[in-house]
Design a protein around this motif. Structure first.
Motif, PDB file in Angstrom:
ATOM      1  N   LYS A  27       0.845  -1.187   0.000  1.00 59.63           N
ATOM      2  CA  LYS A  27       0.000   0.000   0.000  1.00 59.63           C
ATOM      3  C   LYS A  27       0.888   1.247   0.000  1.00 59.63           C
ATOM      4  O   LYS A  27       1.569   1.548   0.970  1.00 59.63           O
ATOM      5  CB  LYS A  27      -0.898  -0.041   1.245  1.00 59.63           C
ATOM      6  CG  LYS A  27      -2.029   0.964   1.228  1.00 59.63           C
ATOM      7  CD  LYS A  27      -3.102   0.574   0.228  1.00 59.63           C
ATOM      8  CE  LYS A  27      -4.113   1.714   0.098  1.00 59.63           C
ATOM      9  NZ  LYS A  27      -4.898   1.614  -1.129  1.00 59.63           N
ATOM     10  N   LYS A  28       0.887   1.951  -1.127  1.00 61.45           N
ATOM     11  CA  LYS A  28       1.728   3.147  -1.215  1.00 61.45           C
ATOM     12  C   LYS A  28       0.828   4.369  -1.256  1.00 61.45           C
ATOM     13  O   LYS A  28      -0.323   4.302  -1.641  1.00 61.45           O
ATOM     14  CB  LYS A  28       2.575   3.078  -2.475  1.00 61.45           C
ATOM     15  CG  LYS A  28       1.710   2.709  -3.669  1.00 61.45           C
ATOM     16  CD  LYS A  28       2.278   3.012  -4.999  1.00 61.45           C
ATOM     17  CE  LYS A  28       1.151   2.905  -6.017  1.00 61.45           C
ATOM     18  NZ  LYS A  28       1.535   2.957  -7.371  1.00 61.45           N
ATOM     19  N   LYS A  29       1.400   5.488  -0.859  1.00 57.35           N
ATOM     20  CA  LYS A  29       0.585   6.697  -0.793  1.00 57.35           C
ATOM     21  C   LYS A  29       0.432   7.372  -2.131  1.00 57.35           C
ATOM     22  O   LYS A  29      -0.492   8.139  -2.338  1.00 57.35           O
ATOM     23  CB  LYS A  29       1.232   7.665   0.189  1.00 57.35           C
ATOM     24  CG  LYS A  29       1.127   7.225   1.637  1.00 57.35           C
ATOM     25  CD  LYS A  29       1.595   8.362   2.525  1.00 57.35           C
ATOM     26  CE  LYS A  29       1.989   7.895   3.912  1.00 57.35           C
ATOM     27  NZ  LYS A  29       2.902   8.820   4.555  1.00 57.35           N
ATOM     28  N   TYR A  60       6.226   6.911  -0.486  1.00 62.03           N
ATOM     29  CA  TYR A  60       5.879   7.193  -1.870  1.00 62.03           C
ATOM     30  C   TYR A  60       6.788   6.422  -2.811  1.00 62.03           C
ATOM     31  O   TYR A  60       7.957   6.183  -2.508  1.00 62.03           O
ATOM     32  CB  TYR A  60       6.013   8.689  -2.168  1.00 62.03           C
ATOM     33  CG  TYR A  60       4.917   9.507  -1.549  1.00 62.03           C
ATOM     34  CD1 TYR A  60       3.749   9.765  -2.261  1.00 62.03           C
ATOM     35  CD2 TYR A  60       5.038  10.000  -0.261  1.00 62.03           C
ATOM     36  CE1 TYR A  60       2.728  10.499  -1.694  1.00 62.03           C
ATOM     37  CE2 TYR A  60       4.024  10.727   0.320  1.00 62.03           C
ATOM     38  CZ  TYR A  60       2.871  10.982  -0.400  1.00 62.03           C
ATOM     39  OH  TYR A  60       1.856  11.704   0.155  1.00 62.03           O
ATOM     40  N   VAL A  63       9.017   7.501  -9.965  1.00 59.68           N
ATOM     41  CA  VAL A  63       9.254   7.165 -11.365  1.00 59.68           C
ATOM     42  C   VAL A  63      10.304   8.135 -11.876  1.00 59.68           C
ATOM     43  O   VAL A  63      10.133   9.344 -11.770  1.00 59.68           O
ATOM     44  CB  VAL A  63       7.977   7.308 -12.223  1.00 59.68           C
ATOM     45  CG1 VAL A  63       8.297   6.989 -13.668  1.00 59.68           C
ATOM     46  CG2 VAL A  63       6.896   6.399 -11.710  1.00 59.68           C
ATOM     47  N   GLN A  84      -0.879   8.721 -15.665  1.00 59.83           N
ATOM     48  CA  GLN A  84      -0.599   7.870 -14.513  1.00 59.83           C
ATOM     49  C   GLN A  84      -1.179   8.461 -13.234  1.00 59.83           C
ATOM     50  O   GLN A  84      -1.146   7.811 -12.198  1.00 59.83           O
ATOM     51  CB  GLN A  84       0.910   7.801 -14.307  1.00 59.83           C
ATOM     52  CG  GLN A  84       1.566   6.529 -14.717  1.00 59.83           C
ATOM     53  CD  GLN A  84       3.064   6.667 -14.564  1.00 59.83           C
ATOM     54  OE1 GLN A  84       3.681   7.533 -15.169  1.00 59.83           O
ATOM     55  NE2 GLN A  84       3.644   5.839 -13.729  1.00 59.83           N
ATOM     56  N   GLU A  85      -1.640   9.712 -13.314  1.00 52.84           N
ATOM     57  CA  GLU A  85      -2.133  10.447 -12.144  1.00 52.84           C
ATOM     58  C   GLU A  85      -1.122  10.436 -11.007  1.00 52.84           C
ATOM     59  O   GLU A  85      -1.430  10.028  -9.882  1.00 52.84           O
ATOM     60  CB  GLU A  85      -3.455   9.860 -11.655  1.00 52.84           C
ATOM     61  CG  GLU A  85      -4.602  10.207 -12.571  1.00 52.84           C
ATOM     62  CD  GLU A  85      -5.920   9.663 -12.028  1.00 52.84           C
ATOM     63  OE1 GLU A  85      -6.147   9.795 -10.823  1.00 52.84           O
ATOM     64  OE2 GLU A  85      -6.679   9.118 -12.823  1.00 52.84           O
ATOM     65  N   VAL A  86       0.094  10.869 -11.281  1.00 57.11           N
ATOM     66  CA  VAL A  86       1.107  10.911 -10.236  1.00 57.11           C
ATOM     67  C   VAL A  86       0.725  11.961  -9.190  1.00 57.11           C
ATOM     68  O   VAL A  86      -0.100  12.841  -9.456  1.00 57.11           O
ATOM     69  CB  VAL A  86       2.499  11.234 -10.806  1.00 57.11           C
ATOM     70  CG1 VAL A  86       2.940  10.162 -11.769  1.00 57.11           C
ATOM     71  CG2 VAL A  86       2.519  12.593 -11.474  1.00 57.11           C
TER      72      VAL A  86
ATOM     73  N   ARG B  64      -8.954  18.114  -5.462  1.00 54.67           N
ATOM     74  CA  ARG B  64      -7.717  18.717  -5.946  1.00 54.67           C
ATOM     75  C   ARG B  64      -8.049  19.720  -7.049  1.00 54.67           C
ATOM     76  O   ARG B  64      -8.995  19.552  -7.800  1.00 54.67           O
ATOM     77  CB  ARG B  64      -6.817  17.602  -6.489  1.00 54.67           C
ATOM     78  CG  ARG B  64      -5.450  18.081  -6.846  1.00 54.67           C
ATOM     79  CD  ARG B  64      -4.442  16.945  -6.770  1.00 54.67           C
ATOM     80  NE  ARG B  64      -4.380  16.186  -8.008  1.00 54.67           N
ATOM     81  CZ  ARG B  64      -3.349  15.376  -8.305  1.00 54.67           C
ATOM     82  NH1 ARG B  64      -2.342  15.237  -7.475  1.00 54.67           N
ATOM     83  NH2 ARG B  64      -3.338  14.692  -9.418  1.00 54.67           N
ATOM     84  N   ASN B 154      -3.291   1.338 -16.129  1.00 55.06           N
ATOM     85  CA  ASN B 154      -3.024   2.727 -16.521  1.00 55.06           C
ATOM     86  C   ASN B 154      -2.875   2.847 -18.020  1.00 55.06           C
ATOM     87  O   ASN B 154      -3.273   3.826 -18.629  1.00 55.06           O
ATOM     88  CB  ASN B 154      -1.722   3.204 -15.877  1.00 55.06           C
ATOM     89  CG  ASN B 154      -1.965   3.869 -14.544  1.00 55.06           C
ATOM     90  OD1 ASN B 154      -3.056   4.373 -14.306  1.00 55.06           O
ATOM     91  ND2 ASN B 154      -0.972   3.865 -13.695  1.00 55.06           N
ATOM     92  N   LYS B 157      -6.179   3.245 -20.139  1.00 55.00           N
ATOM     93  CA  LYS B 157      -7.109   4.353 -19.921  1.00 55.00           C
ATOM     94  C   LYS B 157      -7.253   5.137 -21.217  1.00 55.00           C
ATOM     95  O   LYS B 157      -6.291   5.328 -21.951  1.00 55.00           O
ATOM     96  CB  LYS B 157      -6.592   5.262 -18.800  1.00 55.00           C
ATOM     97  CG  LYS B 157      -6.839   4.655 -17.444  1.00 55.00           C
ATOM     98  CD  LYS B 157      -6.771   5.673 -16.338  1.00 55.00           C
ATOM     99  CE  LYS B 157      -5.351   5.976 -15.978  1.00 55.00           C
ATOM    100  NZ  LYS B 157      -5.203   6.739 -14.764  1.00 55.00           N
ATOM    101  N   LEU B 413       5.511   4.389 -18.326  1.00 54.81           N
ATOM    102  CA  LEU B 413       4.502   4.083 -17.304  1.00 54.81           C
ATOM    103  C   LEU B 413       5.046   3.107 -16.278  1.00 54.81           C
ATOM    104  O   LEU B 413       4.747   3.215 -15.088  1.00 54.81           O
ATOM    105  CB  LEU B 413       3.245   3.492 -17.945  1.00 54.81           C
ATOM    106  CG  LEU B 413       2.377   4.416 -18.789  1.00 54.81           C
ATOM    107  CD1 LEU B 413       1.126   3.685 -19.226  1.00 54.81           C
ATOM    108  CD2 LEU B 413       2.001   5.663 -18.023  1.00 54.81           C
ATOM    109  N   GLY B 415       8.134   2.767 -15.564  1.00 55.13           N
ATOM    110  CA  GLY B 415       9.314   3.328 -14.898  1.00 55.13           C
ATOM    111  C   GLY B 415      10.567   2.520 -15.146  1.00 55.13           C
ATOM    112  O   GLY B 415      11.425   2.415 -14.279  1.00 55.13           O
TER     113      GLY B 415
END
Lengths: 318, 448
Positions: A27-29, A60, A63, A84-86, B64, B154, B157, B413, B415
């Protein structure tokens, strides 16, 4: 049929080669994305590695991508980050103006953009925070080091500058300020700046400009170069003229070969930057931003002086 | 006979299989938890909140900044008010704004029953509400509501797939011309430099025509000037190749350096900003059905090129010249004109590519277009066009371009480290060409 099997085999090999596997479900933030000028320069790699470790510490993922100094690639990477919605983007702009539309696209999606080392100057692009080196203060350190190097005798000095980069202009300004005060206070030990030539921040031009300056000023006492490659280029020219004992060099940056040159006595001293601190600081600022806490919108990390003493104690060097 | 069918299948769809395979692979490795801030998710979330809270309970809506968050917050607020829940405040902004709002509410002393937030703000609230409620106990029983999440790649999408096409559009459009040139057994190394030159000329023309506030028609004229100049240079290249019989590799190598140098001279080595944001229409705009304009342009051009190559005599001439120029000449094909045509067309397309790139950044940059020629050639070759000439299909090139774009995007994506990206990129090109070689080898076997 055989061909298809062969082909599938090749493709499978490729997949194994890339070592892809779906990310393990910890589980990452969120994800912090980093696109520097180029990863071929160790300076930006060190920043990236420290971003990564600091981000991990705070939960976190990171990338890290390489735009290879190409602003088109960099803005494509921004598009990828957006889909990617970083959580946040850390940027070293490949071009301080052309990257504008990409930053605005991220702004529009609500993704905060932070710059490190170099700033973005595009109109209307919102940058949430910046971490850089205090180049003016670093230039002043270089000036003090120069006064020490000349040992109270004064003399003629050559500056190898790189006017295209604002950071390097600041270094030279800081250097000149210290030299000016020194000259006012000690007129008998006057340090005279006889030439300011373009070293292009590179070995080749550093060498050529120094060689030319040596023709014009036989009694040159010292060189201040705005980074390590041009300082090392200057050393080559000085060595060729067999004036290593007469001319002192002050560099800047503290890249590995620059540090080695200080240890070998080729370069007198370097004000060094701290990419490791920069990487950690930018992540700490992002964490504060995300928690809605106050933080310094522009953090300048002071340069420190690195001389023969520091080099002798440096475990990194041979 | 049965075996033959498999081979035929590989012939026709080999590259398509690579593309589909890559898509599956990248879909698999980019599966992630998604919780979009969409209209539907806002409505669903409002229903959940209605169940858990009672009328006149206090709630704060957080989202946001940006258009997506704004819409999400608007709809959510509207629905919650409909359900009789007391929406104390709606914040669309930065985490700092959200913190301020929570502290403000805290000082009021009344009880906060819930926070409704998008993914990012929920993560903010989750990790900070504990600390804040130490000072303000009226926030200690606040429930945080966020949209349900689900797993989805991802890569798959809609927005990302459009990205992939947008990113490759310049390369793909130039690859149309390059396919024709390579079918005639030629090559054009100058297209990358023409991108830079066209962008610079366009920006300069707009600047000198319109000054600080160029009008729409200035933008159009600038774009046409950029494409036109590159068309003329393409025609010149065609002349060098046909009249002076300079090998295409050498002729276009020369033009490559000249055009790059001119771009730097004209721009005085600095990017030239274009003083009207409307110029971004082509590179960044979305006019029809939310599709990027550059993608629509790309698909249209490919469709037209397909017709040109398959339904017109000029198309047949191009194949004939590549197959055997002497035989083509003897059967009355105007070989020289065909060659001049393909180089001119490629020049115009490269010029158009330069305009698109300038539009993307709203700047004419002499540094742009570096090494694009190699990407274009890679797209054509991966798409199954043989460098020996005479063979190749326009839609093959489109697939080739997509393969390259998908690799780039997928690796970003996931990385994958950047130096490794280059290794993989090169390997995929080699694999695609290997398939091509296999094809030729098998065809020979079939003949004899």
């Amino acid at each position: 049929m055989k061909q298809i099997i062969q082909f599938l085999g090749l493709t499978a090999l490729l997949f194994v080669f890339t070592g892809c596997s779906p990310s393990t479900e910890t589980k990452k933030k969120g994800v912090i994305a980093y696109t520097p000028l180029t990863l071929s320069n160790p300076f930006f790699k060190v920043i990236g590695d420290n971003i990564k470790s600091e981000a991990e510490k705070n939960g976190y993922e990171t990338v890290m991508v390489d735009p290879d100094m190409d602003v088109k690639k960099q803005s494509d990477q921004f598009d990828d980050f957006i889909s990617q919605e970083v959580t946040a983007i850390i940027l070293v702009p490949c071009d301080r103006l052309s990257i504008g539309p990409a930053v605005k696209a991220a702004n529009e999606k609500g993704i905060p953009v932070f710059t490190v080392d170099a700033k973005c100057a595009a109109e209307g692009a919102i940058i949430s925070g910046h971490v850089g080196t205090d180049n003016f203060q670093g230039g002043k350190l270089a000036g003090t080091a120069m006064i020490n190097a000349l040992g109270g005798n004064g003399g003629k000095v050559l500056i190898l500058d790189f006017k295209k980069a604002n950071s390097c202009v600041l270094r030279v300004n800081g250097f000149k300020e210290v030299i000016k005060t020194h000259n006012e206070q000690n007129p008998s030990e006057k340090i005279e700046i006889v030439a300011e030539l373009d070293g292009n921040g590179a070995r080749t031009e550093g060498y050529q400009s120094t060689a030319d300056a040596l023709q014009a000023h036989d009694d040159l006492a010292a060189v201040f170069a705005i980074n390590d490659p041009s300082a090392l280029g200057a050393y080559t020219a000085i060595e060729e003229a067999e004036k290593q004992n007469q001319i002192k060099i002050i560099g800047f940056d503290g890249q590995l070969d620059g540090k080695q040159a200080i240890k070998d006595g080729k370069v007198f001293a370097d004000p060094i930057q701290h990419p490791d601190k920069m990487g950690r600081q930018i992540v700490q600022n992002i964490i504060k931003y995300l928690a809605g806490e106050e933080f310094e919108k522009e953090t300048l990390i002071p340069a420190t002086l690195y001389n023969k003493n520091s080099a002798d104690k440096d475990p990194e060097l041979k | 006979m049965k075996n033959f069918n498999y081979i035929q299948f590989l012939f026709d769809y080999g590259t398509l299989i690579v593309l589909v395979g890559l898509c599956f692979l990248f879909s698999y490795v980019t599966i992630e938890e998604q919780s979009p801030a969409s209209t539907t998710s806002a409505e669903l979330l409002a229903k959940v909140i209605k169940k858990d809270l009672t009328e006149n309970n206090n709630i704060i809506v957080l989202a946001r900044q940006g258009s997506e968050g704004k819409k999400f917050a608007e709809i959510l607020t509207k629905k919650l008010i409909q359900y009789g829940i007391n929406v104390h405040q709606t914040i669309v902004g930065q985490p700092a704004d959200a913190r301020k709002a929570l502290i403000n509410f805290g000082t009021s002393g009344s009880k906060l029953h819930g926070i409704a937030a998008d993914k990012h703000m929920a993560s903010f609230a989750g990790s900070n509400i504990g600390k804040i409620s130490e000072t303000f106990p009226n926030l200690s029983q606040t429930i945080i509501f966020q949209p349900n999440s689900y797993n989805w790649p991802n890569f798959l999408k809609r927005e990302n797939l459009l990205n992939v096409m947008k990113q490759i559009s310049v390369v793909a459009i130039i690859a149309i011309g390059m396919t024709m040139i390579i079918i005639t057994a030629g090559i054009d190394l100058s297209v990358g430099s023409l991108i830079a030159l066209s962008g610079v000329i366009t920006a300069l023309a707009i600047q000198s025509l319109g000054g600080d506030s160029p009008a729409m028609w200035h933008l159009w004229l600038g774009a046409i000037a950029g494409a036109l100049v590159c068309g003329i240079i393409g025609m010149l290249t065609g002349g060098l190749v046909t009249i002076f019989r300079i090998p295409a590799f050498i002729a276009t190598l020369g033009i490559m350096f000249i055009a790059k140098g001119l771009a730097f001279i004209f721009s005085e080595s600095a990017p030239i900003p274009i003083a009207n944001e409307a110029f971004g229409w082509l590179g960044r705009g979305r006019t029809f059905f939310g599709l990027p304009n550059s993608v629509i342009l790309m698909l249209t051009l490919f469709f037209l090129a397909h017709i040109l190559m398959n339904r017109t005599s000029i198309g047949r001439y191009i194949y004939a010249v590549g197959g055997n120029p002497e035989a083509a000449r003897l059967s009355g094909v105007p070989v020289k004109w065909v060659l001049v045509f393909v180089y001119t067309l490629t020049g115009v397309l490269a010029g158009l590519g330069g305009v698109m790139e300038a539009s993307l950044h709203i700047t004419g940059d002499p540094k742009s277009g570096d090494l694009v020629e190699l990407k274009v050639i890679a797209a054509v070759v991966v798409g199954g066009t043989s460098l020996a000439g005479g063979q190749g299909r326009i839609f093959g090139t489109l697939i080739g371009a997509f393969i390259i774009a998908v690799i780039n995007n997928g690796m970003n994506l996931t990385g994958i480290e950047s130096h490794m990206q280059k290794v993989i990129y090169g390997s995929v090109i080699l694999i695609a060409v290997l398939i091509d070689q296999l094809k030729i080898h098998l065809m020979k076997l079939k003949k004899y």
